[in-house]
Scaffold this motif. Structure first.
Motif, short mmCIF file in Angstrom:
data_model
loop_
_atom_site.label_atom_id
_atom_site.label_comp_id
_atom_site.label_asym_id
_atom_site.label_seq_id
_atom_site.Cartn_x
_atom_site.Cartn_y
_atom_site.Cartn_z
N UNK A 59 0.78 -1.29 -0.12
CA UNK A 59 0.00 -0.02 -0.06
C UNK A 59 0.85 1.17 -0.15
N UNK A 60 1.88 1.34 0.77
CA UNK A 60 2.87 2.40 0.92
C UNK A 60 3.44 2.73 -0.53
N UNK A 61 3.72 1.74 -1.21
CA UNK A 61 4.50 1.72 -2.50
C UNK A 61 3.63 2.29 -3.43
N UNK A 62 2.32 1.84 -3.62
CA UNK A 62 1.37 2.46 -4.47
C UNK A 62 1.10 3.88 -4.02
N UNK A 63 1.15 4.25 -2.70
CA UNK A 63 0.50 5.79 -2.49
C UNK A 63 1.84 6.60 -2.77
N UNK A 64 2.91 6.11 -2.75
CA UNK A 64 4.21 6.93 -2.95
C UNK A 64 4.49 7.08 -4.33
#
Lengths: 115, 170
Positions: A59-64
């Protein structure tokens, strides 16, 4: 086989030892069947934690990162100090050329094409 | 084959099967019992079927060997994902587990210096009294390969046992 008498004797000792230690077949079959898979308390905690960590990381990778940016947008970003001062509909020709002033322009007239 | 007939065959073969399970688990009695129990249950439940194409012993020893190998693989995977045991697994090791005598322990130590294949071939030939050809069929090897393991294993086992034999002589 005569030469192998020492090995035959060695394996006979092994067989005698095994026979003294083996359980009968009924005793073996009545033995508690090991649970499969062995889900221990530690694993029951560690597995969900590992899964949650993986999901949070994804999720963090997608958001970033977000969606991949088009190449044109990257080019504009490179010229961003000047671009920020231009009206949104200004074309590429409105930008200063290489070798010209790159500092913040005092007015839009400095960004006009040289005549 | 009926369950009763299968059970009779398993009972006849039981001492030899236990020895073979011990060989497949490098002398770990607890693991050997689990392996043998699993193999017997597979045979009795009909999940492993004997077609009669090979002697019963050859077939069943193959089942025992496969079960031992699959449990070994699973343990390796478990160790990879959980290098530190998170919780002690209860052992079913009863108090009535007599330890090996010195001679047997010495033979087991010497066998431990052999490769797995050499150990298996030698066990089938010397412990179970199989011909090399039957041992090769049990292990799924070519006769020549089994013979090579047999010869090299014998030489290596003799070397491993030699110091012990020297110590025993006055």
């Amino acid at each position: 086989m005569t030469d192998d008498r020492d090995l035959v004797a060695a394996f006979r000792r092994l067989r005698e030892a095994d026979e003294s230690r083996s359980r009968s077949l009924p005793a073996l079959l009545s033995r508690r069947v090991p649970a499969r898979p062995r889900l221990t308390v530690g694993r029951a905690v560690a597995l969900p934690l590992a899964l949650a960590g993986l999901l949070a990381g994804a999720a963090w990778l997608v958001r970033r990162g977000g969606a991949p940016r088009p190449v044109e947008a990257d080019l504009w970003a490179w010229r961003s100090p000047t671009r920020a001062l231009l009206p949104p509909d200004a074309g590429v020709g409105a930008l200063p050329r290489i070798g010209e002033t790159w500092g913040a322009p005092a007015s839009f007239s400095q960004l006009e094409e040289p005549k | 084959m009926s369950t009763d007939a299968m059970r009779r065959l398993l009972e006849e073969l039981h001492p030899a099967s236990f020895g073979w399970a011990m060989a497949c688990t490098s002398g770990d009695r607890e693991e050997a019992e689990v392996v043998l129990q699993t193999a017997c249950l597979l045979a009795l439940d009909g999940k492993a079927r004997w077609g009669g194409a090979s002697p019963f012993r050859t077939w069943f020893f193959g089942v025992v060997r496969n079960v031992a190998a699959s449990r070994r693989r699973r343990r390796l995977l478990e160790r990879f994902f959980f290098p530190v045991p998170l919780e002690a697994v209860p052992q079913d090791r009863g108090a009535a587990d007599p330890p090996d005598d010195d001679a047997a322990r010495e033979v087991r130590r010497a066998l431990g210096t052999l490769s797995a294949r050499q150990r298996e071939v030698l066990h089938l030939v010397f412990y179970e009294g199989m011909a090399i050809g039957e041992a090769a069929r049990t292990l799924g090897l070519r006769l020549g390969t089994a013979r090579t393991h047999y010869e090299r294993g014998k030489a290596r086992l003799r070397r491993a046992l030699a110091p012990t034999a020297g110590e025993r002589r006055p």
